[in-house]
Design an enzyme around this catalytic site. Sequence first.
Site, PDB file in Angstrom:
ATOM      1  N   LYS A 165       0.850  -1.187   0.000  1.00 56.44           N
ATOM      2  CA  LYS A 165       0.000   0.000   0.000  1.00 56.44           C
ATOM      3  C   LYS A 165       0.889   1.242   0.000  1.00 56.44           C
ATOM      4  O   LYS A 165       1.834   1.341   0.785  1.00 56.44           O
ATOM      5  CB  LYS A 165      -0.917  -0.007   1.225  1.00 56.44           C
ATOM      6  N   GLU A 211     -19.164  -5.464  11.195  1.00 56.42           N
ATOM      7  CA  GLU A 211     -20.078  -4.669  12.021  1.00 56.42           C
ATOM      8  C   GLU A 211     -21.101  -5.533  12.748  1.00 56.42           C
ATOM      9  O   GLU A 211     -21.429  -5.264  13.912  1.00 56.42           O
ATOM     10  CB  GLU A 211     -20.792  -3.634  11.144  1.00 56.42           C
ATOM     11  N   ARG A 229     -25.240  -1.634   8.496  1.00 48.68           N
ATOM     12  CA  ARG A 229     -24.962  -3.017   8.122  1.00 48.68           C
ATOM     13  C   ARG A 229     -25.293  -3.997   9.250  1.00 48.68           C
ATOM     14  O   ARG A 229     -25.286  -5.205   9.044  1.00 48.68           O
ATOM     15  CB  ARG A 229     -23.486  -3.162   7.734  1.00 48.68           C
TER      16      ARG A 229
END
Length: 589
Positions: free
Chosen positions: A248, A335, A363
Amino acid sequence: MKNLLDNISTPQDLRKLNPAQLPQVAKELREFIIDIIATKEGHLGASLGVVELTIAIHYLFDTPNDLLIWDVGHQAYGHKILTGRKDVFHTNRQFGGVAGFPSRKESKFDAFGVGHSSTSISAALGMAIASNLKGATEKHHIAVIGDASIASGMAFEALNHAGVSKANLLIVLNDNAIGIDPSVGALKEYLTKVKTDKRLAAQNNIIKALNFDYSGPIDGHNLPKLLSELERLKSVKGPKFLHIITTKGKGLQKAEEDQVTYHAPGKFDKISGERIPKEENLFTKYQDVFGKTIVELAKQNEKIVAITPAMLTGSSLKLMLQEFPKRTFDVGIAEQHAVTLAAGMATQGLIPFCTIYSTFLQRAFDQVIHDVALQNLPVVFCLDRAGLVGEDGATHHGVFDLAYLRIIPNLIIFAPRNEIELRNILYTAQLGLKNPIAIRYPRGKGTIHNWQQTLQKIEIGKGICLQKGNKTAVLSIGTIAKNVSDALELIEDSSSFSHYDMRFVKPLDEQLLHTIFEKHQTIITVEDGVIKGGFGSSILEFAAKNNSPHQIKSLGIPDEFIEHGAIEKLQHKIGLDANSLANLFEFFS
């Protein structure tokens, strides 16, 4: 050397090059992304990490006829630049400009709109099944998903289904060991072992066990190797899985060294990578008010624990982790699990602060109802990024929480007007509440310098009067109270206006409401949530129940998805800025 990217506007242009030229395209594409994001801001590290993959996919596959889906979409800047948006990419995330995430309405190359994690495999599988039903068996369907997102339950559900399908589906696992914060969990540890133990990849392989043709792990920055493996996989029938290893922030040293900060670094020097300090602002972010306060409370109350689904830094729970690592839990992008984990802890006498961005709590709606509220467990939901969040746009605006939480029995809902109110409700929440409570607060900074005042208990279900008048009452909830107060100051004679901070959407302060309705002719409600079903609806319900003859005007987020842009511009567009409110209020003076 001739700049190749200058002559590339679409994947068709890219495919005119020979493979030996593609590394030069990768170099130029990285420089282009860095050059724009250095001054315009945005999500940097993720897109830099998949430059070679982006080029390889568009070079070998017939996009947009072959369908490419990016999970979450943080990493799709290179994709946007190569698919017709290079000349307008400088408007990225700006009001009226290019969206920061893939969007079906923006381009035919954006096969699926994204912004939340772990949706790509399900969507791509759905498309692949549709292609089979239509007889388009040669059509390719590619889902690019990160190692943090693939650990989510939804991704596993899709993998489980895809493995027994005959779908022409290619899943590319972009494994860089980090989402926004470093990846966590047993799957992350497994993927780490796979990288170093080729026998594990070849034999004891989770993905192979799910009936996928697994290949990798390979270097995701090695374009010849990527091209070779993707070309091979094009001829493989059924579900396929390519595991690539990337870095990244690849190509900018500072972004590689500090991957958390350079996920979205703000402005920076495009040569050195050094971040450019923002103009000094002595106010504190609401997330930091929360983070510092929960540490203060946890020092006094050993029952407090903190939970977050992969947002340690964004929610400022890093502070709690540093002080109390055994009482702080990052559960990854999960979640639903976070909410039910908190419920389990609450049954055993702990006081769980379940800290989730407002848009992501959507969610876990069923878990809030079934696992928390139905059993009346005293979980403390701390909803960061409530209201309009700005440049992230429609997928991230936290505007639905008041409406969807208000319908749930047993649940207390509180929106602090400022930092002091946030501190006090956090303090109140750990004093032995018998109900679950949702506390929602916005992205960005507050307005008070000396917010670290002595903690005081808030009486549940009680609003307060901020200004007394005799004709029109303005009822606000949360930090939008500042816009209301500013609007009233803009009115030449605001003596006829009262302003009430109701504080609680549930339970409503009905005693105060009776007083308000007795003393005023007109009621105006103001919220930074959706009008339909939100705070204003609760006031209308109160009026209907009491056969009120009052004129009631509800202001808030209209019944549409709000685009991306600076919060001030978005508020002006929908009439929630101070000037717009003042103009409207004057009709009722």
